[in-house]
Design a protein around this motif. Structure first.
Motif, PDB file in Angstrom:
ATOM      1  N   ARG A 100       0.830  -1.203   0.000  1.00  0.00           N
ATOM      2  CA  ARG A 100       0.000   0.000   0.000  1.00  0.00           C
ATOM      3  C   ARG A 100       0.872   1.263   0.000  1.00  0.00           C
ATOM      4  N   MET A 101       2.004   1.220   0.686  1.00  0.00           N
ATOM      5  CA  MET A 101       2.902   2.377   0.660  1.00  0.00           C
ATOM      6  C   MET A 101       3.569   2.525  -0.703  1.00  0.00           C
ATOM      7  N   ILE A 102       3.868   1.406  -1.361  1.00  0.00           N
ATOM      8  CA  ILE A 102       4.427   1.493  -2.712  1.00  0.00           C
ATOM      9  C   ILE A 102       3.458   2.195  -3.653  1.00  0.00           C
ATOM     10  N   LEU A 103       2.160   1.907  -3.503  1.00  0.00           N
ATOM     11  CA  LEU A 103       1.137   2.466  -4.381  1.00  0.00           C
ATOM     12  C   LEU A 103       0.591   3.801  -3.898  1.00  0.00           C
ATOM     13  N   GLY A 104       1.175   4.374  -2.872  1.00  0.00           N
ATOM     14  CA  GLY A 104       0.739   5.668  -2.395  1.00  0.00           C
ATOM     15  C   GLY A 104      -0.571   5.662  -1.647  1.00  0.00           C
ATOM     16  N   LEU A 105      -1.081   4.497  -1.288  1.00  0.00           N
ATOM     17  CA  LEU A 105      -2.333   4.419  -0.536  1.00  0.00           C
ATOM     18  C   LEU A 105      -2.116   4.711   0.940  1.00  0.00           C
ATOM     19  N   ASP A 106      -0.922   4.440   1.449  1.00  0.00           N
ATOM     20  CA  ASP A 106      -0.535   4.788   2.821  1.00  0.00           C
ATOM     21  C   ASP A 106       0.741   5.625   2.767  1.00  0.00           C
ATOM     22  N   THR A 107       0.835   6.584   3.645  1.00  0.00           N
ATOM     23  CA  THR A 107       2.017   7.446   3.706  1.00  0.00           C
ATOM     24  C   THR A 107       2.996   6.892   4.730  1.00  0.00           C
ATOM     25  N   PRO A 108       4.248   6.681   4.356  1.00  0.00           N
ATOM     26  CA  PRO A 108       5.222   6.155   5.330  1.00  0.00           C
ATOM     27  C   PRO A 108       5.414   7.105   6.502  1.00  0.00           C
ATOM     28  N   GLN A 134      10.662   7.664  -8.715  1.00  0.00           N
ATOM     29  CA  GLN A 134       9.741   8.687  -8.237  1.00  0.00           C
ATOM     30  C   GLN A 134       8.697   8.065  -7.317  1.00  0.00           C
ATOM     31  N   PRO A 135       8.210   8.831  -6.333  1.00  0.00           N
ATOM     32  CA  PRO A 135       7.073   8.331  -5.552  1.00  0.00           C
ATOM     33  C   PRO A 135       5.870   8.106  -6.464  1.00  0.00           C
ATOM     34  N   PHE A 136       5.051   7.157  -6.097  1.00  0.00           N
ATOM     35  CA  PHE A 136       3.922   6.787  -6.952  1.00  0.00           C
ATOM     36  C   PHE A 136       3.020   7.987  -7.242  1.00  0.00           C
ATOM     37  N   ARG A 137       2.777   8.834  -6.251  1.00  0.00           N
ATOM     38  CA  ARG A 137       1.859   9.958  -6.436  1.00  0.00           C
ATOM     39  C   ARG A 137       2.414  11.014  -7.378  1.00  0.00           C
ATOM     40  N   GLN A 138       3.695  10.972  -7.664  1.00  0.00           N
ATOM     41  CA  GLN A 138       4.286  11.934  -8.570  1.00  0.00           C
ATOM     42  C   GLN A 138       4.496  11.379  -9.970  1.00  0.00           C
ATOM     43  N   LEU A 139       4.125  10.126 -10.187  1.00  0.00           N
ATOM     44  CA  LEU A 139       4.279   9.534 -11.510  1.00  0.00           C
ATOM     45  C   LEU A 139       3.262  10.135 -12.466  1.00  0.00           C
ATOM     46  N   PRO A 140       3.688  10.547 -13.660  1.00  0.00           N
ATOM     47  CA  PRO A 140       2.720  11.016 -14.651  1.00  0.00           C
ATOM     48  C   PRO A 140       1.923   9.832 -15.204  1.00  0.00           C
TER      49      PRO A 140
END
Length: 392
Positions: A45-53, A63-69
């Motif tokens: 879930r942290m890899i996919l940006g669903l949870d914040t470390p 890049q962090p998942f949330r910053q991927l275009p």
């Protein structure tokens, strides 16, 4: 490539993942193993940006998942196959995902064919079996033709043919240069599918190595030795092997498990002791055995023996009744074994030692049965009559 550095996640006073660092490289299938509650799902879930470390970082392609275009076209994931609107058909579910990600509609039919759901594409997903739901989740992960794929228990609910298909699909995706990260509890399947293993326990890294090195580093090979079923020969060989520094353990079937000596040395010692061998074969521990040995101290949920104290009725004791009424068995007693071709010209005969079978009578509930008709009153004894005077 997926890279985690010092990844930590806490929920209140509980630490789910602690200082976890690893890399998932492209071109191979990486298995993600660990006991229940070890932090595998939290890590994904942290890899996919669903949870914040809470601390540390994890990146996909640098890049962090949330910053991927256009992340859905870069990363595909199956975390929960039940995360589908039950009122939508399989095709409509994938069409919604495609529209949100700018994926052409023709890709929907392509992935439905890949996972084998083209014949039921118009059915509502709420009527799907667990295995069909898994296939639909895999189709959603493949929808954007991503370069990174994450699968959490992808073979859950699949039949043997489906498991075989998933295994070859994972290896095919990895051979195309994609990054494939698979979490599973099926050790036998991981042994056939994964090239590399990442094992965690209680949120911490336990192993990061190839499957071959993992088995070799967490298990001990042994030789299986069988001799003719003569106790004297077995004892003679056991003494010769023990004197040479081997550890010998006798199995229940009489075979000897020998560790500490190579096979040629065991053969030479048997020849010198004049003991004939029926079997001398090397054995390597399985991935499951190596995994159990490594994670033995990281298991949180262990079973205990069931004492069953006070739960079983002593022999001959009546079963507890309801509302003060004795209970009868609600089903007929087993019928004794019958002989299909007895001495009665093909008529089934009862076993001569068994009592005759009684016809089954259902239990009688006095509260639901109609009241029995009252018995007719007994005729009263004739009463003596006094003589009547003649008025005349």
């Amino acid at each position: 490539m997926i890279e985690a550095v010092g990844l930590t996640k806490t929920y209140g006073s509980k630490t789910a993942v602690y200082n976890l660092s690893f890399q998932v490289r492209p071109g191979m299938v990486t298995g993600f193993l660990g006991p229940n509650g070890s932090g595998k799902s939290t890590t994904m879930r942290m890899i996919l940006g669903l949870d914040t470390p809470t601390a540390g970082r994890v990146t996909v392609g640098g890049q962090p998942f949330r910053q991927l275009p256009n992340a859905p076209r870069r990363v595909g994931a199956l975390l929960d196959a039940k995360a589908v609107h039950g009122g939508r058909s399989a095709r409509h579910h994938l069409l919604c995902l495609a529209q949100l990600s700018g994926i052409p509609a023709r890709r929907v039919d392509e992935v439905l064919g890949v996972v084998g759901l083209q014949e039921v594409a118009g059915r509502r997903s709420k009527g799907f079996s667990l295995g069909m739901g898994q296939r639909l989740g895999i189709a959603a992960a493949l929808l954007g033709d991503p370069e990174v794929l994450l699968f959490d228990e992808p073979v859950n609910g699949l039949d043997p043919e489906g498991i075989h298909w998933v295994r070859h699909l994972m290896r095919k995706l990895a051979s195309e240069g994609r990054t494939v990260f698979v979490s599973s509890h099926l050790m036998s399947e991981m042994a056939l599918t994964a090239d590399h293993l990442i094992v965690i326990g209680r949120g911490q890294l336990l192993a990061d190595m190839s499957v071959k090195d993992f088995i070799a580093g967490n298990s001990t090979g042994f030789a299986m030795v069988r001799t003719p079923d003569v106790a004297a020969d077995r004892e003679k060989l056991t003494k010769a092997l023990t004197d040479a520094g081997a550890q010998v353990q006798q199995e229940q079937d009489g075979a000897l498990r020998v560790t500490g000596l190579e096979l040629p040395r065991i053969s030479d010692l048997a020849h010198e002791a004049a003991v004939r061998l029926w079997e001398l074969s090397p054995h390597q521990a399985s991935l499951e055995e190596a995994y159990m040995r490594l994670t033995n101290g990281a298991v949180d949920y262990r079973s205990t023996a069931d004492p069953r104290q006070g739960l079983q009725q002593p022999a001959g004791a009546p079963a507890p009744g309801g509302w003060g009424m004795p209970q009868q068995a609600p089903w007929p007693q087993p019928v004794p074994q019958q002989q299909p071709y007895g001495y009665g010209y093909g008529q089934p005969q009862q076993h001569p030692q068994q009592p005759p079978v009684q016809a089954y009578a259902p239990p009688v509930n006095p509260y639901t049965q109609p009241a029995a008709p009252a018995a007719p009153a007994a005729p009263s004894a004739p009463q003596p009559t006094e003589p009547v005077e003649d008025a005349r």
